[in-house]
Design a protein around this motif. Structure first.
Motif, PDB file in Angstrom:
ATOM      1  N   PRO A  28      -4.219  -4.338   2.838  1.00 53.28           N
ATOM      2  CA  PRO A  28      -4.314  -3.672   1.541  1.00 53.28           C
ATOM      3  C   PRO A  28      -5.169  -4.538   0.623  1.00 53.28           C
ATOM      4  O   PRO A  28      -4.995  -5.754   0.575  1.00 53.28           O
ATOM      5  CB  PRO A  28      -2.866  -3.597   1.067  1.00 53.28           C
ATOM      6  N   CYS A  29      -6.112  -3.930  -0.068  1.00 53.71           N
ATOM      7  CA  CYS A  29      -7.056  -4.690  -0.881  1.00 53.71           C
ATOM      8  C   CYS A  29      -7.037  -4.210  -2.326  1.00 53.71           C
ATOM      9  O   CYS A  29      -7.169  -3.010  -2.583  1.00 53.71           O
ATOM     10  CB  CYS A  29      -8.476  -4.515  -0.352  1.00 53.71           C
ATOM     11  N   TYR A  41      -9.281   4.813   0.869  1.00 51.56           N
ATOM     12  CA  TYR A  41      -9.434   4.524  -0.554  1.00 51.56           C
ATOM     13  C   TYR A  41      -8.387   5.305  -1.333  1.00 51.56           C
ATOM     14  O   TYR A  41      -8.377   6.542  -1.292  1.00 51.56           O
ATOM     15  CB  TYR A  41     -10.843   4.910  -1.030  1.00 51.56           C
ATOM     16  N   LEU A  42      -7.509   4.593  -2.026  1.00 52.82           N
ATOM     17  CA  LEU A  42      -6.486   5.242  -2.838  1.00 52.82           C
ATOM     18  C   LEU A  42      -7.058   5.569  -4.216  1.00 52.82           C
ATOM     19  O   LEU A  42      -7.848   4.800  -4.765  1.00 52.82           O
ATOM     20  CB  LEU A  42      -5.259   4.351  -2.964  1.00 52.82           C
ATOM     21  N   ALA A  43      -6.649   6.683  -4.781  1.00 60.13           N
ATOM     22  CA  ALA A  43      -7.190   7.146  -6.060  1.00 60.13           C
ATOM     23  C   ALA A  43      -6.660   6.354  -7.249  1.00 60.13           C
ATOM     24  O   ALA A  43      -7.326   6.244  -8.274  1.00 60.13           O
ATOM     25  CB  ALA A  43      -6.874   8.630  -6.257  1.00 60.13           C
ATOM     26  N   SER A  44      -5.458   5.806  -7.127  1.00 58.92           N
ATOM     27  CA  SER A  44      -4.898   5.018  -8.223  1.00 58.92           C
ATOM     28  C   SER A  44      -4.169   3.810  -7.652  1.00 58.92           C
ATOM     29  O   SER A  44      -3.704   3.839  -6.509  1.00 58.92           O
ATOM     30  CB  SER A  44      -3.936   5.862  -9.077  1.00 58.92           C
ATOM     31  N   ASN A  45      -4.096   2.766  -8.443  1.00 54.49           N
ATOM     32  CA  ASN A  45      -3.449   1.529  -8.008  1.00 54.49           C
ATOM     33  C   ASN A  45      -1.943   1.737  -7.940  1.00 54.49           C
ATOM     34  O   ASN A  45      -1.308   2.075  -8.933  1.00 54.49           O
ATOM     35  CB  ASN A  45      -3.793   0.393  -8.971  1.00 54.49           C
ATOM     36  N   ARG A  46      -1.389   1.528  -6.748  1.00 51.96           N
ATOM     37  CA  ARG A  46       0.041   1.735  -6.540  1.00 51.96           C
ATOM     38  C   ARG A  46       0.734   0.505  -5.978  1.00 51.96           C
ATOM     39  O   ARG A  46       1.907   0.539  -5.674  1.00 51.96           O
ATOM     40  CB  ARG A  46       0.267   2.913  -5.585  1.00 51.96           C
ATOM     41  N   GLY A  47      -0.010  -0.587  -5.776  1.00 53.36           N
ATOM     42  CA  GLY A  47       0.590  -1.815  -5.281  1.00 53.36           C
ATOM     43  C   GLY A  47       0.401  -1.996  -3.777  1.00 53.36           C
ATOM     44  O   GLY A  47       0.107  -1.046  -3.060  1.00 53.36           O
ATOM     45  N   ALA A  69       2.470  -2.599  -1.305  1.00 55.50           N
ATOM     46  CA  ALA A  69       3.389  -1.938  -0.374  1.00 55.50           C
ATOM     47  C   ALA A  69       2.928  -0.514  -0.069  1.00 55.50           C
ATOM     48  O   ALA A  69       2.898  -0.102   1.095  1.00 55.50           O
ATOM     49  CB  ALA A  69       4.809  -1.934  -0.937  1.00 55.50           C
ATOM     50  N   LEU A  70       2.556   0.239  -1.093  1.00 54.03           N
ATOM     51  CA  LEU A  70       2.109   1.604  -0.857  1.00 54.03           C
ATOM     52  C   LEU A  70       0.799   1.613  -0.072  1.00 54.03           C
ATOM     53  O   LEU A  70       0.631   2.397   0.858  1.00 54.03           O
ATOM     54  CB  LEU A  70       1.931   2.375  -2.161  1.00 54.03           C
ATOM     55  N   ALA A  71      -0.122   0.715  -0.431  1.00 52.10           N
ATOM     56  CA  ALA A  71      -1.396   0.643   0.290  1.00 52.10           C
ATOM     57  C   ALA A  71      -1.152   0.296   1.757  1.00 52.10           C
ATOM     58  O   ALA A  71      -1.760   0.883   2.654  1.00 52.10           O
ATOM     59  CB  ALA A  71      -2.320  -0.384  -0.366  1.00 52.10           C
ATOM     60  N   ARG A  72      -0.278  -0.650   2.022  1.00 52.08           N
ATOM     61  CA  ARG A  72       0.059  -1.050   3.393  1.00 52.08           C
ATOM     62  C   ARG A  72       0.708   0.115   4.143  1.00 52.08           C
ATOM     63  O   ARG A  72       0.359   0.410   5.282  1.00 52.08           O
ATOM     64  CB  ARG A  72       0.999  -2.252   3.360  1.00 52.08           C
ATOM     65  N   ASN A  73       1.642   0.789   3.493  1.00 49.77           N
ATOM     66  CA  ASN A  73       2.308   1.917   4.137  1.00 49.77           C
ATOM     67  C   ASN A  73       1.337   3.060   4.404  1.00 49.77           C
ATOM     68  O   ASN A  73       1.424   3.718   5.443  1.00 49.77           O
ATOM     69  CB  ASN A  73       3.480   2.400   3.288  1.00 49.77           C
ATOM     70  N   TRP A  74       0.429   3.306   3.462  1.00 47.88           N
ATOM     71  CA  TRP A  74      -0.581   4.341   3.675  1.00 47.88           C
ATOM     72  C   TRP A  74      -1.432   3.999   4.902  1.00 47.88           C
ATOM     73  O   TRP A  74      -1.723   4.864   5.730  1.00 47.88           O
ATOM     74  CB  TRP A  74      -1.458   4.513   2.446  1.00 47.88           C
ATOM     75  N   GLY A  75      -1.803   2.744   5.013  1.00 42.89           N
ATOM     76  CA  GLY A  75      -2.553   2.318   6.192  1.00 42.89           C
ATOM     77  C   GLY A  75      -1.748   2.529   7.461  1.00 42.89           C
ATOM     78  O   GLY A  75      -2.272   2.985   8.474  1.00 42.89           O
ATOM     79  N   GLN A  86      -2.232   3.512  16.550  1.00 41.13           N
ATOM     80  CA  GLN A  86      -1.853   2.528  17.555  1.00 41.13           C
ATOM     81  C   GLN A  86      -0.358   2.246  17.483  1.00 41.13           C
ATOM     82  O   GLN A  86       0.294   2.530  16.501  1.00 41.13           O
ATOM     83  CB  GLN A  86      -2.643   1.227  17.350  1.00 41.13           C
ATOM     84  N   GLN A  87       0.193   1.591  18.483  1.00 40.32           N
ATOM     85  CA  GLN A  87       1.609   1.263  18.521  1.00 40.32           C
ATOM     86  C   GLN A  87       1.924  -0.083  17.877  1.00 40.32           C
ATOM     87  O   GLN A  87       3.042  -0.320  17.468  1.00 40.32           O
ATOM     88  CB  GLN A  87       2.117   1.251  19.952  1.00 40.32           C
ATOM     89  N   SER A  88       0.967  -0.980  17.803  1.00 42.30           N
ATOM     90  CA  SER A  88       1.213  -2.307  17.276  1.00 42.30           C
ATOM     91  C   SER A  88       0.489  -2.494  15.951  1.00 42.30           C
ATOM     92  O   SER A  88      -0.670  -2.133  15.810  1.00 42.30           O
ATOM     93  CB  SER A  88       0.720  -3.374  18.254  1.00 42.30           C
ATOM     94  N   HIS A  89       1.163  -3.099  14.981  1.00 41.17           N
ATOM     95  CA  HIS A  89       0.590  -3.321  13.661  1.00 41.17           C
ATOM     96  C   HIS A  89       0.845  -4.762  13.221  1.00 41.17           C
ATOM     97  O   HIS A  89       1.885  -5.330  13.502  1.00 41.17           O
ATOM     98  CB  HIS A  89       1.218  -2.391  12.614  1.00 41.17           C
ATOM     99  N   CYS A  90      -0.116  -5.320  12.525  1.00 42.70           N
ATOM    100  CA  CYS A  90       0.037  -6.637  11.913  1.00 42.70           C
ATOM    101  C   CYS A  90      -0.403  -6.493  10.469  1.00 42.70           C
ATOM    102  O   CYS A  90      -1.479  -5.995  10.195  1.00 42.70           O
ATOM    103  CB  CYS A  90      -0.858  -7.652  12.639  1.00 42.70           C
ATOM    104  N   PHE A  91       0.443  -6.899   9.530  1.00 43.42           N
ATOM    105  CA  PHE A  91       0.120  -6.752   8.121  1.00 43.42           C
ATOM    106  C   PHE A  91      -0.395  -8.066   7.554  1.00 43.42           C
ATOM    107  O   PHE A  91       0.138  -9.128   7.835  1.00 43.42           O
ATOM    108  CB  PHE A  91       1.347  -6.299   7.319  1.00 43.42           C
ATOM    109  N   SER A  92      -1.418  -7.950   6.754  1.00 48.30           N
ATOM    110  CA  SER A  92      -1.968  -9.087   6.040  1.00 48.30           C
ATOM    111  C   SER A  92      -2.248  -8.618   4.633  1.00 48.30           C
ATOM    112  O   SER A  92      -2.324  -7.422   4.385  1.00 48.30           O
ATOM    113  CB  SER A  92      -3.252  -9.573   6.720  1.00 48.30           C
ATOM    114  N   GLY A  93      -2.386  -9.534   3.710  1.00 54.20           N
ATOM    115  CA  GLY A  93      -2.668  -9.124   2.339  1.00 54.20           C
ATOM    116  C   GLY A  93      -3.746  -9.983   1.718  1.00 54.20           C
ATOM    117  O   GLY A  93      -3.874 -11.150   2.022  1.00 54.20           O
ATOM    118  N   CYS A  94      -4.528  -9.360   0.876  1.00 59.12           N
ATOM    119  CA  CYS A  94      -5.483 -10.143   0.112  1.00 59.12           C
ATOM    120  C   CYS A  94      -5.558  -9.535  -1.270  1.00 59.12           C
ATOM    121  O   CYS A  94      -5.792  -8.363  -1.434  1.00 59.12           O
ATOM    122  CB  CYS A  94      -6.820 -10.247   0.834  1.00 59.12           C
ATOM    123  N   ARG A  95      -5.228 -10.316  -2.239  1.00 55.87           N
ATOM    124  CA  ARG A  95      -5.184  -9.897  -3.635  1.00 55.87           C
ATOM    125  C   ARG A  95      -5.890 -10.886  -4.483  1.00 55.87           C
ATOM    126  O   ARG A  95      -5.863 -12.023  -4.315  1.00 55.87           O
ATOM    127  CB  ARG A  95      -3.745  -9.778  -4.100  1.00 55.87           C
TER     128      ARG A  95
END
Length: 92
Positions: free
Chosen positions: A9-10, A63-69, A71-77, A83-92
């Protein structure tokens, strides 16, 4: 070997996105890198488009239309990944 999709999520990440993307792209298990722009107000969206054009087989963008944080960006992704496997990373 299983492929792993990575979701980043960016938000206003123009100064850190390159380092995060490069770090993920060298992973041998990478399936696809999903960059989810959380309505950034800097050049993050432009950088995502450039990365996606440079690595069209490896990078997908949302691309999300409004900033939702992050968690929402990660969940949307996560919702968009097939795929079956996911790895979450963040950059803010």
């Amino acid at each position: 070997m299983n492929c792993i999709d990575v979701i980043i999520p960016c938000y206003n990440a123009e100064n850190t996105l390159g380092r995060a993307v490069e770090s993920v792209l060298v992973q041998p298990e990478l399936g696809c890198l999903w960059l989810v722009d959380d309505a950034s107000t800097d050049n993050t969206a432009t950088l995502i488009q450039q990365w996606q054009q440079h690595y069209p087989q490896k990078i997908r963008a949302e691309y999300l239309a409004s900033n939702r944080g992050p968690a929402l960006a990660r969940n949307w992704g996560g919702i968009t990944v097939c795929q079956q496997s996911h790895c979450f990373s963040g950059c803010r």
